[in-house]
Write a protein that holds these residues in place. Structure first.
Motif, short mmCIF file in Angstrom:
data_model
loop_
_atom_site.label_atom_id
_atom_site.label_comp_id
_atom_site.label_asym_id
_atom_site.label_seq_id
_atom_site.Cartn_x
_atom_site.Cartn_y
_atom_site.Cartn_z
N HIS A 23 1.01 -1.06 0.05
CA HIS A 23 -0.39 -0.38 0.28
C HIS A 23 0.73 1.37 -0.31
O HIS A 23 0.72 2.05 -0.68
CB HIS A 23 -0.98 -0.35 1.41
N LYS A 93 -5.62 3.33 -7.44
CA LYS A 93 -5.14 1.97 -7.25
C LYS A 93 -4.22 1.04 -7.51
O LYS A 93 -4.43 1.81 -8.56
CB LYS A 93 -7.09 1.43 -7.13
N GLU A 104 -11.20 -5.34 -10.03
CA GLU A 104 -11.52 -3.24 -10.24
C GLU A 104 -11.38 -2.99 -11.26
O GLU A 104 -12.21 -1.46 -11.23
CB GLU A 104 -9.27 -3.00 -9.68
N TYR A 129 5.97 -6.01 -4.26
CA TYR A 129 5.40 -6.43 -3.30
C TYR A 129 4.18 -7.22 -3.84
O TYR A 129 3.13 -7.12 -3.95
CB TYR A 129 5.12 -5.40 -2.77
N LEU A 132 1.51 -9.34 -2.22
CA LEU A 132 1.70 -8.97 -0.85
C LEU A 132 0.46 -8.22 -0.50
O LEU A 132 0.25 -8.12 -1.34
CB LEU A 132 2.54 -7.48 -0.05
P1 ADP Z 1 -6.25 -6.08 0.34
O1 ADP Z 1 -6.81 -5.68 -1.13
O2 ADP Z 1 -4.88 -6.08 0.52
O3 ADP Z 1 -7.07 -6.30 1.38
P2 ADP Z 1 -6.90 -3.22 0.42
O4 ADP Z 1 -8.76 -3.52 0.14
O5 ADP Z 1 -7.04 -1.94 1.78
O6 ADP Z 1 -6.10 -4.16 0.60
O7 ADP Z 1 -6.89 -2.68 -0.65
C1 ADP Z 1 -6.74 -1.34 -1.25
C2 ADP Z 1 -6.21 -1.36 -2.03
O8 ADP Z 1 -4.19 -1.33 -1.99
C3 ADP Z 1 -6.41 -2.48 -3.30
O9 ADP Z 1 -6.38 -1.10 -4.49
C4 ADP Z 1 -5.39 -2.92 -3.91
O10 ADP Z 1 -5.17 -3.30 -5.01
C5 ADP Z 1 -4.19 -2.03 -3.14
N1 ADP Z 1 -2.98 -2.69 -2.76
C6 ADP Z 1 -2.86 -3.82 -1.36
N2 ADP Z 1 -1.84 -4.42 -1.53
C7 ADP Z 1 -1.29 -3.98 -2.91
C8 ADP Z 1 0.04 -4.21 -3.22
N3 ADP Z 1 0.92 -5.16 -2.53
N4 ADP Z 1 0.89 -3.84 -4.32
C9 ADP Z 1 -0.27 -2.78 -4.36
N5 ADP Z 1 -1.36 -2.34 -4.43
C10 ADP Z 1 -1.99 -3.16 -3.75
#
Ligand code: ADP
Length: 168
Positions: A23, A93, A104, A129, A132
């Motif tokens: 993130h 995103k 997405e 990442y 991740l």
């Molecule tokens: P997750 O998808 O990990 O549960 P969130 O709902 O908090 O996390 O996701 C918020 C945004 O962060 C989304 O657009 C998601 O694709 C992006 N995101 C989450 N983890 C990563 C990562 N490792 N690399 C790039 N973007 C990420």
């Protein structure tokens, strides 16, 4: 990016349960593209959230402290309504894999229908990442695995204290 974009506000929305280095990589890059980035923590993370909304906001605030033009806030309801309320022109995103892409794009098209003036911008994840996710971090940490390089220090501390409180 044009100088004009540096006057614009963008949202990085998510559940951030908890915030990870994946993130933060997206937030850091967005902060270079826009004048201000609001890290918008969704209050609706579902019943399976490990951290409360207050804890998720606190961890994100600590982690974004050194990224100058960021603000952390929470929201409930539609993200596009929150974007309108804050005057944000874009949702930024992260895209990890093809599996993210389908969900997405569906979300982006629905948000476009609801609020055509709010754009969705996708940034491809840093290769380090790409695997991740918050849920994987929680799972590995709960099994005693090392997630130190994958989350900021304040998150690591809280993950450890959750484990201690669970008696593991
Ligand atoms: P997750 O998808 O990990 O549960 P969130 O709902 O908090 O996390 O996701 C918020 C945004 O962060 C989304 O657009 C998601 O694709 C992006 N995101 C989450 N983890 C990563 C990562 N490792 N690399 C790039 N973007 C990420």
């Amino acid at each position: 990016m044009s100088d004009e974009s540096l006057e614009h506000i963008a949202l990085c929305p998510g559940s951030f349960d908890p915030i990870t280095e994946g993130h933060l990589d997206i937030i850091r890059r967005a902060s270079k593209m826009f004048g201000k980035v609001i890290v918008a923590v969704s209050a609706e993370a579902g019943k399976q959230a490990l951290f409360s909304i207050a804890e998720r906001v606190e961890m994100a605030t600590e982690a974004c402290h050194s990224i100058s033009n960021t603000e952390v806030d929470s929201f409930s309801g539609l993200v596009v309504e929150y974007a309108r309320k804050r005057g944000a022109v874009a949702l930024v995103k992260g895209l990890r894999a093809v599996s993210d892409f389908e969900r997405e794009v569906q979300m982006a098209l629905m948000n476009r229908r609801l609020a055509p003036e709010v754009y969705t911008v996708f940034l491809v994840t840093h290769p380090d990442y790409a695997f991740l996710s918050s849920s994987l971090v929680k799972e590995i940490a709960s099994l005693g695995g090392d997630v130190e390089a994958l989350v900021p220090a304040s998150v690591l501390r809280r993950l450890r204290s959750k484990q201690d409180n669970c008696g593991t």
